[in-house]
Design a protein around this motif. Structure first.
Motif, short mmCIF file in Angstrom:
data_model
loop_
_atom_site.label_atom_id
_atom_site.label_comp_id
_atom_site.label_asym_id
_atom_site.label_seq_id
_atom_site.Cartn_x
_atom_site.Cartn_y
_atom_site.Cartn_z
N HIS A 199 0.83 -1.21 0.00
CA HIS A 199 0.00 0.00 0.00
C HIS A 199 0.86 1.26 0.00
O HIS A 199 0.53 2.24 -0.68
N VAL A 200 1.95 1.23 0.74
CA VAL A 200 2.86 2.37 0.75
C VAL A 200 3.47 2.57 -0.64
O VAL A 200 3.56 3.70 -1.15
N ARG A 201 3.85 1.47 -1.26
CA ARG A 201 4.43 1.54 -2.60
C ARG A 201 3.39 2.06 -3.60
O ARG A 201 3.68 2.92 -4.43
N ALA A 202 2.18 1.56 -3.51
CA ALA A 202 1.12 1.99 -4.43
C ALA A 202 0.79 3.47 -4.23
O ALA A 202 0.54 4.20 -5.20
N LEU A 203 0.81 3.93 -2.98
CA LEU A 203 0.50 5.33 -2.71
C LEU A 203 1.56 6.25 -3.33
O LEU A 203 1.23 7.32 -3.85
N ALA A 204 2.81 5.84 -3.28
CA ALA A 204 3.87 6.63 -3.92
C ALA A 204 3.65 6.71 -5.43
O ALA A 204 3.88 7.75 -6.05
N VAL A 205 3.19 5.60 -6.02
CA VAL A 205 2.89 5.59 -7.45
C VAL A 205 1.74 6.54 -7.76
O VAL A 205 1.77 7.30 -8.73
N VAL A 206 0.72 6.51 -6.92
CA VAL A 206 -0.45 7.38 -7.12
C VAL A 206 -0.02 8.85 -7.12
O VAL A 206 -0.45 9.64 -7.97
N ARG A 207 0.84 9.22 -6.19
CA ARG A 207 1.28 10.62 -6.11
C ARG A 207 2.05 11.02 -7.36
O ARG A 207 1.84 12.09 -7.92
N ALA A 235 -0.33 11.23 -10.34
CA ALA A 235 -1.18 12.43 -10.30
C ALA A 235 -0.41 13.66 -10.76
O ALA A 235 -0.96 14.56 -11.41
N GLU A 236 0.89 13.72 -10.44
CA GLU A 236 1.72 14.85 -10.88
C GLU A 236 1.83 14.88 -12.40
O GLU A 236 1.86 15.96 -13.00
N GLY A 237 1.88 13.71 -13.01
CA GLY A 237 2.08 13.66 -14.46
C GLY A 237 0.80 13.57 -15.27
O GLY A 237 0.71 14.14 -16.36
N HIS A 238 -0.19 12.86 -14.75
CA HIS A 238 -1.39 12.58 -15.54
C HIS A 238 -2.66 13.20 -14.99
O HIS A 238 -3.70 13.13 -15.66
N GLY A 239 -2.60 13.80 -13.80
CA GLY A 239 -3.81 14.33 -13.21
C GLY A 239 -4.58 13.24 -12.47
O GLY A 239 -4.37 12.04 -12.67
N TRP A 240 -5.49 13.68 -11.59
CA TRP A 240 -6.17 12.74 -10.72
C TRP A 240 -7.10 11.80 -11.48
O TRP A 240 -7.14 10.59 -11.22
N ALA A 241 -7.88 12.33 -12.42
CA ALA A 241 -8.89 11.50 -13.09
C ALA A 241 -8.24 10.32 -13.81
O ALA A 241 -8.69 9.17 -13.67
N ARG A 242 -7.17 10.58 -14.57
CA ARG A 242 -6.54 9.48 -15.29
C ARG A 242 -5.77 8.56 -14.33
O ARG A 242 -5.71 7.35 -14.54
N THR A 243 -5.20 9.13 -13.28
CA THR A 243 -4.52 8.30 -12.29
C THR A 243 -5.49 7.30 -11.67
O THR A 243 -5.18 6.11 -11.53
N HIS A 280 6.48 20.52 -22.98
CA HIS A 280 7.65 19.65 -22.77
C HIS A 280 7.73 19.22 -21.31
O HIS A 280 8.00 18.05 -21.01
N ARG A 281 7.52 20.18 -20.39
CA ARG A 281 7.59 19.85 -18.96
C ARG A 281 6.50 18.85 -18.58
O ARG A 281 6.75 17.91 -17.81
N ARG A 282 5.30 19.06 -19.10
CA ARG A 282 4.21 18.11 -18.81
C ARG A 282 4.53 16.73 -19.36
O ARG A 282 4.25 15.71 -18.72
N SER A 283 5.13 16.69 -20.53
CA SER A 283 5.49 15.41 -21.14
C SER A 283 6.52 14.68 -20.29
O SER A 283 6.43 13.46 -20.09
N LEU A 284 7.50 15.41 -19.77
CA LEU A 284 8.51 14.79 -18.91
C LEU A 284 7.90 14.28 -17.61
O LEU A 284 8.27 13.21 -17.12
N ARG A 285 6.95 15.04 -17.05
CA ARG A 285 6.28 14.57 -15.83
C ARG A 285 5.52 13.28 -16.10
O ARG A 285 5.51 12.36 -15.27
N ARG A 286 4.88 13.20 -17.25
CA ARG A 286 4.15 11.98 -17.59
C ARG A 286 5.11 10.82 -17.82
O ARG A 286 4.80 9.67 -17.48
N LEU A 287 6.25 11.12 -18.41
CA LEU A 287 7.24 10.07 -18.63
C LEU A 287 7.74 9.51 -17.30
O LEU A 287 7.85 8.29 -17.13
N ARG A 288 8.04 10.42 -16.35
CA ARG A 288 8.48 9.95 -15.03
C ARG A 288 7.39 9.15 -14.34
O ARG A 288 7.66 8.13 -13.69
N ALA A 289 6.15 9.61 -14.47
CA ALA A 289 5.03 8.89 -13.86
C ALA A 289 4.89 7.50 -14.46
O ALA A 289 4.67 6.51 -13.74
N SER A 290 5.02 7.41 -15.77
CA SER A 290 4.88 6.12 -16.43
C SER A 290 6.01 5.17 -16.02
O SER A 290 5.80 3.96 -15.86
N ALA A 291 7.21 5.72 -15.84
CA ALA A 291 8.34 4.89 -15.40
C ALA A 291 8.09 4.34 -13.99
O ALA A 291 8.37 3.17 -13.70
#
Length: 246
Positions: free
Chosen positions: A53-61, A64-72, A220-231
Motif C-alpha cells: 500500500h505504501v508503494r502503491a501510494l507513492a505511485v499514485v502521487r 497524479a503529478e504527471g497525468h492528473g487525478w482523473a486518469r490516475t 515539454h515539462r508536462r510530457s517529462l512529468r508523464r514520462l516519469r510517472a509512467s516509469a
C-alpha cells in the motif's frame, strides 16, 4: 496479470498517510475507490496495511503529478483489477492528448507565420469605419462569408446607430484579411480562431511567437512529468508481476 506480492511490514493507516502527507481518511478513500490495493482486516475490524500500500501510494502521487487525478484513478483501478490492457489504454490516451496539443501549437505558429509573411495581410485598411461591402471587396470574399465569420466570432463588427449597418474598424478589417488568408490555405476554423486570439491578446508578432514558444516549453515539462510517472508505474507493475507480457 499475476500478482506476486510480499506483504512485508504491517502498517497502520496513520503511518501510511504520513508517508504521503495526506489524511487517514484519504487513504481509506483511495482503498474504497480501488486506487490502492484491497486491505485485510483484523478480527476487531481494523484495516491492515502493508508495504504494498505504501508503494502503491507513492505511485499514485507520481502519477497524479504527471497525468492528473482523473486518469490516475482510471489507471490504478484498472491495475488493481488486473486489467493491464485498460490501464495501458488510459496511459496511451494521455500521451496522445499531449501529441495533439503539440501539433496544434505548431499549426497555429505555422498559420501565424503565413499571415506575417503574406503581403495580403498588410493591405491598407480604410481610415474610417468600413461597411461590409467595402470589406468584402478589400479582402476578396463575398459578404455572406463575412457574415459566417462573424457568426463564428472571427470578426467582430459593430452596428451603426440608426441604420444598424455593420461597421468594421481597422482591427476588424485586419482580422477579416487574416481569416481570408488562412482559409485559402485550408486552415480549419479552430486554428484561425487561435491565431486571431493570439494576435488580439499579444498585439505583436514577437509576443505571439514568444507566447507560443512558452506554451510549447510547458508542454515539454508536462510530457517529462508523464514520462516519469509512467516509469514509476512500470516499476510498480514489475513488482506485482515480475514477468509481464513483452
Amino acid at each position: 496479470m499475476a500478482r506476486v506480492v510480499d506483504p512485508g511490514r504491517r502498517w497502520r493507516g496513520a503511518q501510511v498517510a504520513e508517508t504521503a502527507g495526506i489524511s487517514v481518511q484519504q487513504v481509506r478513500n483511495y482503498v474504497d475507490l480501488g486506487v490502492l490495493p484491497p486491505v485485510e482486516r483484523t478480527p476487531a475490524g481494523y484495516r491492515v496495511f502493508t508495504d504494498e500500500h505504501v508503494r502503491a501510494l507513492a505511485v499514485v502521487r507520481r502519477m497524479a503529478e504527471g497525468h492528473g487525478w482523473a486518469r490516475t484513478r482510471e489507471v490504478m483501478v484498472a491495475v488493481h483489477q488486473g486489467d493491464l490492457a485498460a490501464a495501458l489504454a488510459a496511459l496511451d490516451a494521455g500521451h496522445a492528448e499531449l501529441d495533439r496539443e503539440r501539433a496544434d501549437i505548431r499549426r497555429v505558429l505555422g498559420a501565424f507565420e503565413t499571415v506575417v509573411a503574406s503581403p495580403a495581410a498588410v493591405l491598407p485598411a480604410p481610415r474610417r469605419g468600413a461597411r461590409i461591402g467595402e470589406v468584402a471587396d478589400l479582402v476578396g470574399v463575398r459578404t455572406s462569408q463575412l457574415r459566417l465569420w462573424e457568426q463564428r466570432g472571427l470578426v467582430r463588427p459593430v452596428r451603426e446607430r440608426g441604420t444598424g449597418y455593420r461597421v468594421y474598424d481597422a482591427a476588424e478589417v485586419r482580422a477579416a484579411q487574416v481569416v481570408a488568408l488562412l482559409r485559402r490555405g485550408a486552415y480549419p476554423f479552430d486554428i484561425v480562431a487561435a491565431v486571431l486570439d493570439e494576435m488580439r491578446t499579444t498585439g505583436s508578432a514577437q509576443r505571439v511567437r514568444a507566447e507560443l514558444a512558452k506554451r510549447e516549453q510547458e508542454l515539454h515539462r508536462r510530457s517529462l512529468r508523464r514520462l516519469r510517472a509512467s516509469a514509476t508505474l512500470h516499476d510498480y507493475l514489475r513488482h506485482l508481476d515480475p514477468a509481464p507480457p513483452g
